[in-house]
Design a protein around this motif. Structure first.
Motif, PDB file in Angstrom:
ATOM      1  N   ALA A 132      -0.764  -2.553 -10.624  1.00 25.03           N
ATOM      2  CA  ALA A 132      -0.810  -1.983 -11.962  1.00 25.03           C
ATOM      3  C   ALA A 132      -0.566  -3.102 -12.962  1.00 25.03           C
ATOM      4  CB  ALA A 132       0.251  -0.887 -12.118  1.00 25.03           C
ATOM      5  N   GLY A 133      -1.601  -3.456 -13.720  1.00 24.38           N
ATOM      6  CA  GLY A 133      -1.481  -4.558 -14.660  1.00 24.38           C
ATOM      7  C   GLY A 133      -2.034  -4.216 -16.026  1.00 24.38           C
ATOM      8  N   ARG A 134      -2.168  -5.222 -16.842  1.00 25.63           N
ATOM      9  CA  ARG A 134      -2.663  -5.039 -18.216  1.00 25.63           C
ATOM     10  C   ARG A 134      -4.163  -4.772 -18.250  1.00 25.63           C
ATOM     11  NH1 ARG A 134      -2.119  -9.880 -22.737  1.00 25.63           N
ATOM     12  NH2 ARG A 134      -3.616  -9.059 -24.281  1.00 25.63           N
ATOM     13  N   PHE A 135      -4.901  -5.363 -17.311  1.00 26.92           N
ATOM     14  CA  PHE A 135      -6.359  -5.261 -17.343  1.00 26.92           C
ATOM     15  C   PHE A 135      -6.927  -4.444 -16.188  1.00 26.92           C
ATOM     16  CE2 PHE A 135      -5.021  -9.421 -19.041  1.00 26.92           C
ATOM     17  CZ  PHE A 135      -5.452  -9.301 -20.349  1.00 26.92           C
ATOM     18  N   HIS A 136      -6.171  -4.328 -15.089  1.00 22.53           N
ATOM     19  CA  HIS A 136      -6.685  -3.652 -13.890  1.00 22.53           C
ATOM     20  C   HIS A 136      -5.588  -2.799 -13.271  1.00 22.53           C
ATOM     21  CE1 HIS A 136     -10.257  -6.254 -13.977  1.00 22.53           C
ATOM     22  NE2 HIS A 136      -9.440  -7.273 -14.149  1.00 22.53           N
ATOM     23  N   ARG A 137      -6.024  -1.718 -12.629  1.00 19.50           N
ATOM     24  CA  ARG A 137      -5.084  -0.843 -11.927  1.00 19.50           C
ATOM     25  C   ARG A 137      -5.768  -0.317 -10.665  1.00 19.50           C
ATOM     26  NH1 ARG A 137      -0.534   2.096 -13.297  1.00 19.50           N
ATOM     27  NH2 ARG A 137      -0.662   1.220 -15.415  1.00 19.50           N
ATOM     28  N   PHE A 138      -5.094  -0.478  -9.514  1.00 19.24           N
ATOM     29  CA  PHE A 138      -5.631  -0.022  -8.235  1.00 19.24           C
ATOM     30  C   PHE A 138      -4.525   0.688  -7.467  1.00 19.24           C
ATOM     31  CE2 PHE A 138      -7.567  -4.159  -9.318  1.00 19.24           C
ATOM     32  CZ  PHE A 138      -8.865  -3.728  -9.580  1.00 19.24           C
ATOM     33  N   ASP A 139      -4.883   1.782  -6.786  1.00 21.51           N
ATOM     34  CA  ASP A 139      -3.889   2.599  -6.088  1.00 21.51           C
ATOM     35  C   ASP A 139      -4.301   2.774  -4.631  1.00 21.51           C
ATOM     36  OD1 ASP A 139      -1.830   4.292  -5.428  1.00 21.51           O
ATOM     37  OD2 ASP A 139      -2.736   6.055  -6.366  1.00 21.51           O
ATOM     38  N   HIS A 140      -3.637   2.029  -3.741  1.00 17.62           N
ATOM     39  CA  HIS A 140      -3.885   2.117  -2.302  1.00 17.62           C
ATOM     40  C   HIS A 140      -5.380   2.021  -1.983  1.00 17.62           C
ATOM     41  CE1 HIS A 140       0.194   3.898  -2.649  1.00 17.62           C
ATOM     42  NE2 HIS A 140       0.397   3.266  -1.496  1.00 17.62           N
ATOM     43  N   LEU A 141      -6.040   1.077  -2.602  1.00 16.80           N
ATOM     44  CA  LEU A 141      -7.468   0.891  -2.384  1.00 16.80           C
ATOM     45  C   LEU A 141      -7.686   0.152  -1.069  1.00 16.80           C
ATOM     46  CD1 LEU A 141     -10.222   1.325  -3.810  1.00 16.80           C
ATOM     47  CD2 LEU A 141      -9.993  -1.018  -4.679  1.00 16.80           C
ATOM     48  N   PRO A 142      -8.462   0.727  -0.140  1.00 13.28           N
ATOM     49  CA  PRO A 142      -8.647   0.060   1.156  1.00 13.28           C
ATOM     50  C   PRO A 142      -9.438  -1.234   1.004  1.00 13.28           C
ATOM     51  CG  PRO A 142     -10.054   1.994   0.994  1.00 13.28           C
ATOM     52  CD  PRO A 142      -9.154   2.031  -0.196  1.00 13.28           C
ATOM     53  N   MET A 143      -8.966  -2.293   1.677  1.00 12.24           N
ATOM     54  CA  MET A 143      -9.640  -3.589   1.682  1.00 12.24           C
ATOM     55  C   MET A 143     -10.374  -3.729   3.012  1.00 12.24           C
ATOM     56  SD  MET A 143      -8.930  -5.271  -1.234  1.00 12.24           S
ATOM     57  CE  MET A 143      -9.477  -3.679  -1.893  1.00 12.24           C
ATOM     58  N   TYR A 144     -11.616  -3.258   3.048  1.00 10.39           N
ATOM     59  CA  TYR A 144     -12.368  -3.258   4.296  1.00 10.39           C
ATOM     60  C   TYR A 144     -12.850  -4.659   4.680  1.00 10.39           C
ATOM     61  CZ  TYR A 144     -12.411   1.831   3.998  1.00 10.39           C
ATOM     62  OH  TYR A 144     -12.040   3.150   3.936  1.00 10.39           O
ATOM     63  N   LEU A 145     -13.092  -5.491   3.687  1.00  9.38           N
ATOM     64  CA  LEU A 145     -13.512  -6.858   3.969  1.00  9.38           C
ATOM     65  C   LEU A 145     -12.301  -7.768   3.889  1.00  9.38           C
ATOM     66  CD1 LEU A 145     -16.862  -7.220   1.963  1.00  9.38           C
ATOM     67  CD2 LEU A 145     -16.496  -6.439   4.300  1.00  9.38           C
ATOM     68  N   ARG A 146     -12.079  -8.538   4.930  1.00  9.27           N
ATOM     69  CA  ARG A 146     -10.947  -9.454   4.975  1.00  9.27           C
ATOM     70  C   ARG A 146     -11.447 -10.855   5.304  1.00  9.27           C
ATOM     71  NH1 ARG A 146      -6.074  -7.151   6.173  1.00  9.27           N
ATOM     72  NH2 ARG A 146      -5.248  -9.217   5.674  1.00  9.27           N
ATOM     73  N   PRO A 147     -10.818 -11.903   4.772  1.00  6.91           N
ATOM     74  CA  PRO A 147     -11.241 -13.263   5.094  1.00  6.91           C
ATOM     75  C   PRO A 147     -10.878 -13.624   6.527  1.00  6.91           C
ATOM     76  CG  PRO A 147      -9.239 -13.326   3.791  1.00  6.91           C
ATOM     77  CD  PRO A 147      -9.681 -11.890   3.826  1.00  6.91           C
ATOM     78  N   LEU A 148     -11.575 -14.586   7.089  1.00  2.00           N
ATOM     79  CA  LEU A 148     -11.274 -15.049   8.436  1.00  2.00           C
ATOM     80  C   LEU A 148      -9.966 -15.831   8.459  1.00  2.00           C
ATOM     81  CD1 LEU A 148     -12.675 -14.820  11.189  1.00  2.00           C
ATOM     82  CD2 LEU A 148     -13.774 -17.024  10.725  1.00  2.00           C
ATOM     83  N   GLN A 149      -9.737 -16.647   7.420  1.00  2.00           N
ATOM     84  CA  GLN A 149      -8.504 -17.422   7.320  1.00  2.00           C
ATOM     85  C   GLN A 149      -7.382 -16.536   6.774  1.00  2.00           C
ATOM     86  OE1 GLN A 149      -9.421 -21.734   5.932  1.00  2.00           O
ATOM     87  NE2 GLN A 149     -10.991 -20.463   4.987  1.00  2.00           N
ATOM     88  N   GLN A 150      -6.223 -16.685   7.370  1.00  2.00           N
ATOM     89  CA  GLN A 150      -5.097 -15.842   6.982  1.00  2.00           C
ATOM     90  C   GLN A 150      -3.953 -16.683   6.406  1.00  2.00           C
ATOM     91  OE1 GLN A 150      -5.069 -12.445   7.058  1.00  2.00           O
ATOM     92  NE2 GLN A 150      -7.228 -12.634   7.618  1.00  2.00           N
TER      93      GLN A 150
END
Length: 384
Positions: A151-169
């Motif tokens: 929750a920020g000044r410009f964007h707000r996301f609520d438990h949005l699933p991240m289906y794409l993940r990077p290979l590097q962790q």
């Protein structure tokens, strides 16, 4: 850690060549970099009315790089974060990292308020910095978690699933350009723009800030030793005279490409807020945002280059404007000896700039890789 070698690139226009040929030739150069053992290729982001970056959508071009190389790391340097939607960036970073087998590096930065103005954003340094901070926080969170809540000044996301993940962790390595203290405080590698004179004190500041904020002997979140390097615009030829003959007009064209189109557009539109400033430079708007940590002042690149050109305490026939290097392999090795003595552990070449041709750039790559890089790649870097 041994000295590593990378490349920084704008992909500038080449007189008389179409965009399709410029892309084909640059990809051939990048294949040569891969074969020669360079560590990474870093691509800048600039947008119209600037003309000195012909790959404003870095991810499109870097997708091609991913498929044309096998060992070379690559990435933006930098993503201008205020201009990007963080979710789109998370998705495309994940795609590129997987397409390349985990070879993506991520540079991040604010860009300038003049560029934001042309994108329809607030031409305000405070807001520009706030967008940068928020976008970076979201990208880090989204790349490293299965769900995104923010929750920020410009964007707000609520438990949005991240289906794409990077290979590097937890995410690909992060880089910050131009300010070593900001980079170290954020746990990032850094690439600097400036002269060799400024490098040694910058290395000292970077390492001190790294120890203060990350801890003595600490590594990045990917487990790497932090890297600091300087962009060096290069022309390498068989003789000093030939290199200087090629580089001198290219340096003038490079300076024009970087600043003149934006300056002319601002003057044509009467954008006085980008033309009249306290210090007389072009493109630095207003005071620094209040209450922020010390960081770089956003000045016009051309004004910065002029400041390097005015350096008189280090006259050297092979060094143009304090930041470009033109000479035979022997002259470049002389420069490299000074470079290694600063304690920097990354040497960042720029091979095609101004109106240099593809053939001239390839010759520089060949001579640098065989006559210079091969002699320093195994040399250990020791802090001064």
């Amino acid at each position: 850690m041994t000295l590593r070698f990378g490349v920084f690139d704008h992909i500038e226009p080449v007189p008389g060549l179409g965009l399709d040929r410029i892309y084909r030739e640059r990809l051939l150069q990048i294949e040569r970099l891969d074969a020669a053992g360079f560590y990474a290729y870093h691509l800048a982001e600039h947008h119209t009315p600037a003309i000195h970056s012909l790959a404003p959508s870095q991810n499109v071009f870097l997708a091609a790089v991913a498929q044309r190389t096998r060992h070379l790391r690559f990435g933006p340097c930098v993503y201008v974060l205020p201009l990007h939607h963080p979710l789109r960036l998370i998705e495309e970073i994940s795609m590129l990292d997987n397409l390349s087998g985990g070879r993506l590096d991520i540079g991040v930065g604010r860009g300038g308020v003049m560029e934001a103005y042309f994108w329809g954003q607030e031409a305000d340094s405070e807001t520009n910095h706030a967008r940068y901070v928020e976008t970076l926080a979201i990208v880090r969170e989204g790349l490293s978690h299965d769900q995104l809540t923010y929750a920020g000044r410009f964007h707000r996301f609520d438990h949005l699933p991240m289906y794409l993940r990077p290979l590097q962790q937890p995410y690909p390595p992060l880089w910050y350009m131009r300010n070593p203290v900001t980079a170290a405080a954020e746990g990032m590698h850094t690439i600097l723009v400036g002269s060799l004179d400024s490098l040694a004190p910058a290395v000292t500041r970077y390492r001190a800030a790294w120890e203060e904020h990350q801890g003595v002997g600490a590594r990045t979140v990917q487990g790497e030793e932090p890297m600091i390097g300087l962009v060096v615009h290069l022309v390498v030829a068989d003789t000093d005279d030939e290199a200087i003959r090629i580089a001198t007009p290219a340096w003038e064209k490079y300076r024009w490409n970087l600043a003149a189109p934006r300056r002319l557009e601002a003057e044509k539109r009467g954008l006085t807020q980008f033309m009249q400033t306290k210090d007389g430079s072009f493109g630095f708007v207003g005071d620094r945002p209040a209450g922020l940590p010390t960081r770089e002042l956003r000045r016009d690149i051309d004004a910065e280059i002029e400041r390097f050109d005015q350096q008189t305490h280090r006259p050297h026939p092979n060094r143009l404007g304090g930041v470009a290097l033109a000479g035979s392999p022997a002259a470049v090795r002389e420069y490299m000896d000074e470079y290694v003595a600063t304690g920097a552990n990354y040497f960042v070449c720029s091979f095609q700039w101004g109106d240099l041709t593809h053939e001239q750039a390839l010759r520089s790559v060949q001579l640098f890789a065989t006559e210079v890089m091969s002699r320093y790649a195994a040399a250990p870097v020791v802090a001064p």
